[in-house]
Motif scaffolding. Structure first.
Motif, PDB file in Angstrom:
ATOM      1  N   PHE A   1       0.818  -1.028   0.175  1.00  0.00           N
ATOM      2  CA  PHE A   1       0.106   0.240  -0.008  1.00  0.00           C
ATOM      3  C   PHE A   1       0.820   1.241   0.002  1.00  0.00           C
ATOM      4  CE2 PHE A   1       0.468   1.462   4.432  1.00  0.00           C
ATOM      5  CZ  PHE A   1       0.948   0.314   4.974  1.00  0.00           C
ATOM      6  N   CYS A   2       0.174   2.536  -0.222  1.00  0.00           N
ATOM      7  CA  CYS A   2       0.925   3.881  -0.094  1.00  0.00           C
ATOM      8  C   CYS A   2       0.298   4.708   0.961  1.00  0.00           C
ATOM      9  CB  CYS A   2       1.097   4.151  -1.595  1.00  0.00           C
ATOM     10  SG  CYS A   2      -0.346   4.614  -2.221  1.00  0.00           S
ATOM     11  N   MET A   3       0.644   5.658   1.370  1.00  0.00           N
ATOM     12  CA  MET A   3      -0.057   6.585   2.232  1.00  0.00           C
ATOM     13  C   MET A   3       0.146   8.006   1.327  1.00  0.00           C
ATOM     14  SD  MET A   3      -0.084   5.431   5.333  1.00  0.00           S
ATOM     15  CE  MET A   3      -0.144   6.442   6.685  1.00  0.00           C
TER      16      MET A   3
ATOM     17  N   LEU B   1      -2.633  13.407   9.241  1.00  0.00           N
ATOM     18  CA  LEU B   1      -2.082  12.244   8.910  1.00  0.00           C
ATOM     19  C   LEU B   1      -2.392  11.679   7.249  1.00  0.00           C
ATOM     20  CD1 LEU B   1      -3.312  10.318  12.073  1.00  0.00           C
ATOM     21  CD2 LEU B   1      -1.065  11.061  11.428  1.00  0.00           C
ATOM     22  N   ARG B   2      -1.350  11.171   6.628  1.00  0.00           N
ATOM     23  CA  ARG B   2      -1.551  10.621   5.432  1.00  0.00           C
ATOM     24  C   ARG B   2      -2.673   9.384   5.462  1.00  0.00           C
ATOM     25  NH1 ARG B   2       2.663  11.216   1.506  1.00  0.00           N
ATOM     26  NH2 ARG B   2       3.954  12.899   2.343  1.00  0.00           N
ATOM     27  N   ARG B   3      -3.429   9.046   4.345  1.00  0.00           N
ATOM     28  CA  ARG B   3      -4.567   8.292   4.388  1.00  0.00           C
ATOM     29  C   ARG B   3      -3.809   6.912   3.737  1.00  0.00           C
ATOM     30  NH1 ARG B   3      -6.000  11.512   7.849  1.00  0.00           N
ATOM     31  NH2 ARG B   3      -8.108  11.983   7.926  1.00  0.00           N
TER      32      ARG B   3
ATOM     33  N   ILE C   1      -0.015  15.046  -5.936  1.00  0.00           N
ATOM     34  CA  ILE C   1      -0.287  14.520  -4.735  1.00  0.00           C
ATOM     35  C   ILE C   1       0.847  13.861  -4.143  1.00  0.00           C
ATOM     36  CG2 ILE C   1      -1.400  12.541  -5.824  1.00  0.00           C
ATOM     37  CD1 ILE C   1      -3.335  12.519  -3.132  1.00  0.00           C
ATOM     38  N   SER C   2       1.182  14.033  -2.902  1.00  0.00           N
ATOM     39  CA  SER C   2       2.377  13.499  -2.383  1.00  0.00           C
ATOM     40  C   SER C   2       2.050  12.044  -1.891  1.00  0.00           C
ATOM     41  CB  SER C   2       2.937  14.320  -1.003  1.00  0.00           C
ATOM     42  OG  SER C   2       3.804  13.425  -0.527  1.00  0.00           O
ATOM     43  N   VAL C   3       2.722  11.007  -2.422  1.00  0.00           N
ATOM     44  CA  VAL C   3       2.598   9.642  -2.197  1.00  0.00           C
ATOM     45  C   VAL C   3       3.768   9.017  -1.605  1.00  0.00           C
ATOM     46  CG1 VAL C   3       1.902   7.315  -3.101  1.00  0.00           C
ATOM     47  CG2 VAL C   3       1.361   9.343  -4.198  1.00  0.00           C
ATOM     48  N   GLN C   4       3.586   8.322  -0.383  1.00  0.00           N
ATOM     49  CA  GLN C   4       4.709   7.527   0.190  1.00  0.00           C
ATOM     50  C   GLN C   4       4.451   6.220   0.243  1.00  0.00           C
ATOM     51  OE1 GLN C   4       4.731   7.940   4.476  1.00  0.00           O
ATOM     52  NE2 GLN C   4       6.880   7.162   4.707  1.00  0.00           N
TER      53      GLN C   4
ATOM     54  N   GLU D   1      -6.648   1.860  11.138  1.00  0.00           N
ATOM     55  CA  GLU D   1      -6.344   3.327  11.135  1.00  0.00           C
ATOM     56  C   GLU D   1      -4.765   3.220  11.530  1.00  0.00           C
ATOM     57  OE1 GLU D   1      -8.991   6.294  12.832  1.00  0.00           O
ATOM     58  OE2 GLU D   1     -10.389   4.936  12.809  1.00  0.00           O
ATOM     59  N   MET D   2      -4.253   4.157  10.670  1.00  0.00           N
ATOM     60  CA  MET D   2      -2.682   4.395  10.592  1.00  0.00           C
ATOM     61  C   MET D   2      -2.174   5.706  10.948  1.00  0.00           C
ATOM     62  SD  MET D   2      -1.496   1.881   7.610  1.00  0.00           S
ATOM     63  CE  MET D   2      -1.708   0.142   7.930  1.00  0.00           C
ATOM     64  N   ALA D   3      -1.032   5.702  11.279  1.00  0.00           N
ATOM     65  CA  ALA D   3      -0.428   7.111  11.757  1.00  0.00           C
ATOM     66  C   ALA D   3       1.005   7.164  10.801  1.00  0.00           C
ATOM     67  CB  ALA D   3      -0.049   7.421  13.092  1.00  0.00           C
ATOM     68  N   CYS D   4       1.991   6.287  11.353  1.00  0.00           N
ATOM     69  CA  CYS D   4       3.266   6.324  10.649  1.00  0.00           C
ATOM     70  C   CYS D   4       3.319   5.535   9.399  1.00  0.00           C
ATOM     71  CB  CYS D   4       4.302   6.117  11.578  1.00  0.00           C
ATOM     72  SG  CYS D   4       4.241   4.199  12.152  1.00  0.00           S
TER      73      CYS D   4
END
Ligand SMILES: Cc1cc2nc3c(=O)[nH]c(=O)nc-3n(C[C@H](O)[C@H](O)[C@H](O)COP(=O)(O)OP(=O)(O)OC[C@H]3O[C@@H](n4cnc5c(N)ncnc54)[C@H](O)[C@@H]3O)c2cc1C
Ligand code: FES
Length: 263
Positions: A38-40, A51-53, A88-91, A219-222
């Motif tokens: 996945f990505c954030m 937070l990123r989703r 859009i920024s994607v991690q 649900e995610m944070a980091c």
């Protein structure tokens, strides 16, 4: 450290009520990503939302990726307003992919609602890397929420539809359809969707004696294993804890590792 890329939106369209497909130019991510990872996404520039989703890869192309998402709350509502040409920024890519095992004779992908999102890329990987075509169970509340049917049929997959209200396919839960398919001992099920749907799919797979790989959501944070914001209860002790981190240890787990009675 997973990379962060600024990606141009190549296409963004509504595919069902409150469901969208976002296609991003993301060559570096596309080169590394595997089905199940996945990505954030930073849904808009600035500090809000903070937070990123997390979103999985629906499709992984040579230079681009697609994301299939449902508007759940503020972050995805903001995302739905983005237009073609914006960035859009994607991690990512983050997490562990679906393992691909050539000993498996029947691959059955079981998606509930927006839980179908990781399966087009998985179907493509099974076809291209294992040379076999998976079967897909697409389940949803009602006909208009059945997603990706045409995409799977174009790939040559056998598609089984199920709706809660009987408006398309059989009136049944996805897990019941799986049981009816009589998978046989060399089958493997892959599931993603609401927790009760995955729990029911896990139970059926236990009865049938087949492996079930579940792609969990939390649900995610980091997004990278540090904050413990995404833990779910496990059946086994891992590093002295009966917990697994969805972002780092998953999101794909052998369903027998999860303590489903907690959900
Ligand atoms: C690994 C992973 C992959 C995912 N892939 C997809 C995908 O491909 N497509 C898609 O539509 N969604 C996906 N999700 C879920 C998606 O991340 C959430 O729906 C989204 O973050 C909600 O953000 P929001 O700001 O719109 O909602 P919020 O306002 O933050 O929350 C709205 C509601 O959604 C619930 N929620 C929030 N975050 C999550 C979450 N991460 N998982 C489950 N429920 C949540 C909240 O409890 C609340 O009830 C994925 C989640 C994970 C962990
Ligand atoms: S989101 Fe931080 S550990 Fe998983």
């Amino acid at each position: 450290m997973p990379q962060v890329s600024t990606c141009e939106i190549q296409a963004h369209m509504e595919v069902a009520p409150d469901h969208y497909r976002l296609v991003l130019h993301a060559p570096e991510i596309a080169q590394e990503a595997c089905a199940g990872q996945f990505c954030m996404l930073e849904v808009q520039e600035g500090l809000y939302p903070f937070l990123r989703r997390p979103m999985c890869f629906e499709r992984i192309y040579k230079d681009s990726i697609s994301i299939l998402y449902k508007v759940e709350g503020e972050g995805t509502r903001l995302m739905s307003r983005l237009s073609q040409g914006q960035t859009i920024s994607v991690q990512g890519p983050l997490g562990k992919p679906f393992p691909l095992d050539s000993d498996v004779e029947r691959h059955i992908l079981v998606g509930g609602g927006i839980g179908i999102a990781p399966f087009p890329s998985l179907a493509e990987a099974i076809i291209s890397e294992l040379g076999t075509t998976p079967e897909v169970i697409i389940a949803a509340r009602t006909e208009s929420m059945l997603l990706c049917e045409d995409e799977f049929r174009q790939m040559g997959c056998t598609v089984h539809l199920a709706t809660d209200d009987g408006s398309a396919g059989v009136k049944a839960f996805a897990s019941e359809v799986l049981r009816e398919l009589n998978p046989g001992p060399k089958a493997r099920a892959y599931c993603c969707g609401p927790m009760p749907m995955m729990r029911a799919t896990h139970d059926v797979c236990q009865d049938l004696g087949i492996t079930c790989l579940a792609s969990l959501e939390a649900e995610m944070a980091c997004g990278d294993g540090v904050c413990l914001g995404c833990v779910v209860e496990a059946n086994v002790e891992i590093e002295a804890e009966r917990m697994v981190r969805v972002c780092y240890d998953g999101p794909v787990f052998d369903s027998s590792l999860i303590n489903w009675s907690a959900y």
